[in-house]
Design a protein around this motif. Structure first.
Motif, PDB file in Angstrom:
ATOM      1  N   GLU A 119      27.170 -37.041   0.313  1.00 49.98           N
ATOM      2  CA  GLU A 119      27.614 -36.196  -0.796  1.00 49.98           C
ATOM      3  C   GLU A 119      26.474 -36.135  -1.798  1.00 49.98           C
ATOM      4  O   GLU A 119      25.803 -37.134  -2.047  1.00 49.98           O
ATOM      5  N   ASP A 121      24.830 -33.790  -5.424  1.00 53.29           N
ATOM      6  CA  ASP A 121      25.006 -32.781  -6.472  1.00 53.29           C
ATOM      7  C   ASP A 121      23.716 -31.999  -6.612  1.00 53.29           C
ATOM      8  O   ASP A 121      22.624 -32.535  -6.470  1.00 53.29           O
ATOM      9  N   SER A 126      28.780 -29.529  -6.625  1.00 52.87           N
ATOM     10  CA  SER A 126      28.851 -30.762  -5.853  1.00 52.87           C
ATOM     11  C   SER A 126      28.954 -30.349  -4.387  1.00 52.87           C
ATOM     12  O   SER A 126      29.760 -29.479  -4.041  1.00 52.87           O
ATOM     13  N   CYS A 127      28.157 -30.965  -3.529  1.00 57.42           N
ATOM     14  CA  CYS A 127      28.106 -30.549  -2.124  1.00 57.42           C
ATOM     15  C   CYS A 127      28.244 -31.741  -1.186  1.00 57.42           C
ATOM     16  O   CYS A 127      28.041 -32.884  -1.585  1.00 57.42           O
ATOM     17  N   LYS A 128      28.577 -31.432   0.055  1.00 57.07           N
ATOM     18  CA  LYS A 128      28.649 -32.447   1.097  1.00 57.07           C
ATOM     19  C   LYS A 128      27.942 -31.924   2.340  1.00 57.07           C
ATOM     20  O   LYS A 128      28.065 -30.755   2.699  1.00 57.07           O
ATOM     21  N   GLU A 129      27.195 -32.829   2.969  1.00 62.13           N
ATOM     22  CA  GLU A 129      26.584 -32.511   4.251  1.00 62.13           C
ATOM     23  C   GLU A 129      27.462 -33.179   5.310  1.00 62.13           C
ATOM     24  O   GLU A 129      27.896 -34.317   5.120  1.00 62.13           O
ATOM     25  N   SER A 150      26.516 -27.761   5.566  1.00 61.87           N
ATOM     26  CA  SER A 150      26.846 -28.196   4.206  1.00 61.87           C
ATOM     27  C   SER A 150      27.940 -27.301   3.644  1.00 61.87           C
ATOM     28  O   SER A 150      28.056 -26.133   4.007  1.00 61.87           O
ATOM     29  N   CYS A 152      29.911 -26.640  -0.358  1.00 60.43           N
ATOM     30  CA  CYS A 152      29.863 -26.937  -1.787  1.00 60.43           C
ATOM     31  C   CYS A 152      31.198 -26.578  -2.431  1.00 60.43           C
ATOM     32  O   CYS A 152      31.876 -25.642  -2.009  1.00 60.43           O
ATOM     33  N   LYS A 153      31.548 -27.341  -3.467  1.00 61.79           N
ATOM     34  CA  LYS A 153      32.807 -27.124  -4.173  1.00 61.79           C
ATOM     35  C   LYS A 153      32.659 -25.960  -5.139  1.00 61.79           C
ATOM     36  O   LYS A 153      31.737 -25.928  -5.959  1.00 61.79           O
ATOM     37  N   TRP A 158      36.378 -25.627  -1.366  1.00 63.36           N
ATOM     38  CA  TRP A 158      35.116 -25.908  -0.679  1.00 63.36           C
ATOM     39  C   TRP A 158      34.729 -24.728   0.180  1.00 63.36           C
ATOM     40  O   TRP A 158      35.533 -24.213   0.951  1.00 63.36           O
ATOM     41  N   ALA A 161      28.189 -23.566   2.934  1.00 66.14           N
ATOM     42  CA  ALA A 161      27.001 -23.351   2.110  1.00 66.14           C
ATOM     43  C   ALA A 161      25.705 -23.235   2.891  1.00 66.14           C
ATOM     44  O   ALA A 161      24.664 -23.008   2.290  1.00 66.14           O
TER      45      ALA A 161
END
Length: 174
Positions: A119, A121, A126-129, A150, A152-153, A158, A161
């Motif tokens: 996770e 930013d 805020s993003c998650k891979e 990825s 992103c919020k 979500w 991305a």
């Protein structure tokens, strides 16, 4: 000596459609756009007795059909991306969750797992891979391919991305 038969226009149209359909099925046509364009072009040319009009109609119908198929396909792929991003969004780093899409028509259904890798930013969100799998069938032991992407919020949830990891799987339908 030339023999001309008088053929009723409705019979000529039916014959043209039948010939076009036979040609398309025998040639192993892989494009529904080409098939519909050929049928429409031959039928129009037969009814109007003007091959130029038939050619124009055939090309237009093929283009419209190809565009409609691409649009529907993109929408179905987006459904998969939304499901995968949503599963990643509610998961913690290291957690694995299943994802699944089941459409009314049995096309572009999919399922697999999503595993959040990290996770982070950035200046905007805020993003998650994550790594996600796509199973080749409904069998429990079905082969699965893994990809990395990825999400992103955003205010509405979500969202997918990244484009690069999906290019191999979905072509340029991002």
């Amino acid at each position: 000596m030339t023999v001309r038969l008088a053929v009723h226009p409705a019979l000529r149209f039916s014959l043209a459609v039948a010939v076009a359909a036979a040609c398309v099925t025998m040639s192993g046509c892989a494009s529904i756009g080409a098939a519909t364009g050929a049928v429409a072009g031959i039928a129009t040319g037969a009814v109007t007795t003007n091959p130029a009009i038939g050619l124009g109609v055939g090309i237009a119908v093929q283009a419209a059909t190809d565009e409609a198929v691409k649009r529907v396909s993109k929408s179905l792929h987006t459904d998969q991306q939304v499901a995968i991003a949503a599963a990643a969004g509610v998961s913690a780093v290291g957690e694995t969750r299943p994802w699944k899409v089941k459409h009314t028509l049995p096309i572009e259904n999919g399922h697999g797992d999503v595993r959040v890798l990290r996770e982070f930013d950035n200046a905007l969100a805020s993003c998650k891979e994550f790594a996600f799998s796509v199973a080749d069938g409904d069998d429990a032991n079905a082969h699965a391919e893994w990809f990395v992407a990825s999400a992103c919020k955003q205010t509405e949830g979500w969202k997918w991305a990244s484009a690069e990891p999906a290019v191999e799987r979905w072509g340029n339908l991002q």
